[in-house]
Every structure is written in C-alpha cells, then in structure tokens.
Design a protein around this motif. Structure first.
Motif, short mmCIF file in Angstrom:
data_model
loop_
_atom_site.label_atom_id
_atom_site.label_comp_id
_atom_site.label_asym_id
_atom_site.label_seq_id
_atom_site.Cartn_x
_atom_site.Cartn_y
_atom_site.Cartn_z
N LEU A 7 31.53 27.55 29.49
CA LEU A 7 31.10 28.58 30.44
C LEU A 7 31.67 28.33 31.83
N ILE A 8 31.67 27.06 32.24
CA ILE A 8 32.21 26.74 33.56
C ILE A 8 33.68 27.11 33.64
N ARG A 9 34.45 26.77 32.57
CA ARG A 9 35.86 27.12 32.57
C ARG A 9 36.07 28.62 32.60
N ARG A 10 35.29 29.35 31.80
CA ARG A 10 35.45 30.80 31.76
C ARG A 10 35.05 31.44 33.08
N ILE A 11 33.99 30.93 33.70
CA ILE A 11 33.56 31.48 34.98
C ILE A 11 34.61 31.21 36.06
N LEU A 12 35.19 30.00 36.06
CA LEU A 12 36.24 29.70 37.01
C LEU A 12 37.46 30.58 36.77
N THR A 13 37.78 30.82 35.50
CA THR A 13 38.89 31.73 35.19
C THR A 13 38.58 33.14 35.66
N GLY A 14 37.33 33.56 35.47
CA GLY A 14 36.91 34.88 35.93
C GLY A 14 37.01 35.01 37.44
N ILE A 15 36.62 33.95 38.15
CA ILE A 15 36.73 33.97 39.62
C ILE A 15 38.20 34.09 40.03
N LEU A 16 39.08 33.36 39.33
CA LEU A 16 40.52 33.45 39.62
C LEU A 16 41.02 34.88 39.40
N VAL A 17 40.59 35.50 38.30
CA VAL A 17 41.01 36.87 38.01
C VAL A 17 40.51 37.81 39.10
N MET A 18 39.26 37.66 39.50
CA MET A 18 38.71 38.53 40.54
C MET A 18 39.47 38.36 41.85
N TRP A 19 39.83 37.11 42.18
CA TRP A 19 40.60 36.86 43.41
C TRP A 19 41.97 37.52 43.33
N LEU A 20 42.63 37.42 42.17
CA LEU A 20 43.94 38.05 42.00
C LEU A 20 43.84 39.57 42.13
N VAL A 21 42.80 40.16 41.51
CA VAL A 21 42.63 41.61 41.60
C VAL A 21 42.38 42.02 43.05
N ALA A 22 41.52 41.27 43.75
CA ALA A 22 41.25 41.59 45.15
C ALA A 22 42.50 41.44 46.00
N SER A 23 43.28 40.38 45.74
CA SER A 23 44.49 40.16 46.51
C SER A 23 45.52 41.25 46.27
N LEU A 24 45.68 41.64 45.00
CA LEU A 24 46.62 42.72 44.69
C LEU A 24 46.16 44.05 45.30
N LEU A 64 48.68 40.02 59.47
CA LEU A 64 48.31 40.36 58.09
C LEU A 64 47.40 39.31 57.46
N GLN A 65 47.68 38.02 57.75
CA GLN A 65 46.85 36.97 57.14
C GLN A 65 45.42 37.01 57.67
N VAL A 66 45.24 37.44 58.92
CA VAL A 66 43.89 37.59 59.47
C VAL A 66 43.18 38.77 58.80
N GLN A 67 43.90 39.87 58.60
CA GLN A 67 43.33 41.01 57.90
C GLN A 67 42.90 40.62 56.48
N TYR A 68 43.75 39.83 55.84
CA TYR A 68 43.45 39.40 54.46
C TYR A 68 42.17 38.56 54.43
N TRP A 69 42.03 37.64 55.38
CA TRP A 69 40.83 36.81 55.41
C TRP A 69 39.58 37.66 55.67
N HIS A 70 39.68 38.63 56.57
CA HIS A 70 38.54 39.52 56.83
C HIS A 70 38.18 40.32 55.57
N PHE A 71 39.21 40.75 54.84
CA PHE A 71 38.99 41.51 53.61
C PHE A 71 38.27 40.66 52.56
N ILE A 72 38.76 39.44 52.30
CA ILE A 72 38.16 38.55 51.30
C ILE A 72 36.76 38.12 51.74
N ASP A 73 36.61 37.83 53.02
CA ASP A 73 35.30 37.41 53.53
C ASP A 73 34.27 38.54 53.35
N GLY A 74 34.70 39.77 53.58
CA GLY A 74 33.80 40.89 53.36
C GLY A 74 33.38 41.01 51.90
#
Length: 322
Positions: A7-24, A64-74
C-alpha cells in the motif's frame, strides 16, 4: 506487513502520478504569454479589469518557477482557485456537482457487475445452451446501443407510461438522499443506472464468459475435478476467482474513465453532475474548473488502480503481493 508495504508503494506511486498530472497541467496552461493565460483563466467574456485581477491574483508576472510553486502549494492546501464566471471556489463547484456523478457511477457499476457477471458465468457453464445463445444475442444488442439511445428509450417506454398511469416513483433529475429520502433517491437514479449499465453489462458478460471458458480448460481445474471436488466448488471457488482477474483490471480502467464519460447520461436525465460542468467549462474556457476536473479525474484513476491491484491477490491465489 507485506500488504502495508504494498500500500505504501502504491500510494507513493499515486502521489508521483498526481504530481506529474499537476505539473503537466501547469505546463500546458501557464507556459504561454501572460495575456493569453489571464484571458483563458478569466474566460472569454472577461473585462480588462478582470484580466488585471487575474494577473495580480495568480502572480503571472512573477518568474515561472515561482508561479509553479504557488500552483502546487495551492493544490496541496486544497485550493483550486475560483471560477471568474460565478465567483465560486472550484472546490465548492466540485462538491456540489460530484454527488450526482458519484451516485450514477456507483449504482451503475454495481448493476452492470451483477448483471454482466451473472449472465457471463451462467453462459460459460452452459456453453452452447439456449440461454448461452440468447445471451450472445443480448450482448450484441447491448454493444450496438449507444448510451443516449438507451436513455431515450427508457424515457419513452418506461418513464412516460408510468407517469401517465400515476406511478411517480420513477423520476428524472437528481434528488439528494438527504432531501428526498433514500427510496425516492433510488427512483431518481434507477433509469440512469440502467442506461449506464446496459452497454457495460454486455461488455462484462462477454469478457467474463470468455475468461471463464479459458480458465475451465486449465490443468489445475482438471486436477480439482479429478480429486472429486463438487462441480459447484470447482467453478465458483477456483475457476471464477481466477477468471475475474482481467475483469477487475477492466473495471479499474472503466471506473477511472467514467468520471468524464457519464455526461451523456447526466444530460439525458437532467442530473447535473461533474460531466456536464466540465463540458460547460471547456466551451466557456473556464480554466480553473477544467484544471480541477483534470486533477479529480487523475485522483479517481489512481484510487481505482490501487483498489484493483489489491483485489488481484484476493481473487487469484496464483497472484501474490510483493
């Protein structure tokens, strides 16, 4: 402990996927000229004052990097912004429109699983029987019927005749259980559930029948029969469990995609819901709602796949969590 590590591995993988989707999503929508991003974020009918407000609120003139941090933080704080059309937070919009969609998806999934698996299992255990032949015809009809056609037929052949004869339990539109009661809520949802389930039940009937027929020819099934086990035990304890593994895989994909695919049923029966809101957001360039929908859809897919992976070890003894 093995399941916990899994479960820990799958949740960490899920978090990675969510981060990639948010970043894209950020790269897709925000790496453009400031005026273009502000105009799209505020919508087509935005005034210059609203455009300036968007630039100021989002910090689009910052690096842009500041905008990205504000976006992820939100996102981490549950802040998806707000719609410049209605001035409502996106989380409020999702919270209001998610219940009809969730009700439709959960009820439809249960209905098509029960119907599809039951017919598929009976057809496989009675191959080439009269029931099997009729179910094959029913599967072909179900696969050839678009969802909106099924919905319109149910309105014409079920809802209207019942209404004309004073039977008011079956209704259109969405009524929340908290306001109309659970029995009345089921009356609002029964036709949408059937509309959503007809095509999917046909798919799952075909899939479960084919998988079960293949499984019944495996060596371990012949061994179980040779040991003298009852045929019912061989079929339901051994064969069906193994045959359901690809069915569960398909279910994980379908549930993840249903969040955006129920818009037709929602429209036919006037349910509202996330599907209709997302389509309206795309037509009106309501960017905050679009991004919120993308994040929510990704979350559905991640959760569905974690549940599917866990189900493998429960259904098929040959599969082990490692």
């Amino acid at each position: 402990m093995t399941i916990v590590r899994f479960l820990i591995r799958r949740i960490l993988t899920g978090i990675l996927v969510m981060w990639l989707v948010a970043s894209l999503s950020f790269l897709l929508f925000f790496t453009r000229p400031v005026a273009t991003v502000a105009h799209q974020y505020a919508g087509r009918a935005a005034t210059p004052q609203v455009i300036n407000e968007v630039i100021r609120n989002l910090g689009l003139n910052l690096p842009l990097q500041v905008q990205y941090w504000h976006f992820i933080d939100g996102l981490l704080h549950g802040n998806l912004g707000y719609s410049y059309y209605t001035s409502e937070p996106v989380t409020t919009i999702i919270g209001q429109d998610l219940p009809p969609t969730a009700s439709l998806v959960v009820g439809g999934v249960i209905l098509w699983l029960v119907a599809g698996l039951a017919v598929g299992i009976i057809s496989a255990t009675r191959a080439r029987s009269l029931f099997d032949r009729f179910s094959t015809i029913g599967v072909l009809i179900g696969l050839s019927m678009p969802v909106f056609v099924v919905g319109q037929l149910l309105l014409l052949l079920v809802y209207l005749p019942l209404s004309q004869h004073g039977f008011t339990w079956v209704q259109t539109g969405y009524g929340a259980p908290s306001s109309v009661g659970w029995i009345a809520w089921a009356g609002h949802m029964i036709l949408p559930w059937i509309s959503l389930a007809v095509v999917q039940a046909a798919i799952y009937t075909r899939l479960s029948r084919g998988q079960l027929l293949d499984t019944l020819g495996e060596d371990y099934i012949r061994t179980a029969r040779a040991k003298g086990l009852a045929e019912r035990t061989v079929i339901y304890k051994h064969a069906v469990r193994s045959a359901l593994t690809p069915v569960v895989s398909q279910l994980g994909v379908d549930v993840g995609q249903l969040l955006g695919g129920v818009v037709v049923v929602e429209s036919v029966f006037g349910l509202g819901g996330i599907g209709q809101v997302s389509v309206q957001a795309i037509y009106s360039d309501n960017l905050p709602v679009i991004i919120g929908f993308v994040i929510l859809a990704a979350l559905f897919v991640v959760v569905a796949n974690i549940v599917v992976d866990l189900s493998y070890s429960l259904l098929d003894p040959r599969v082990r969590i490692s």
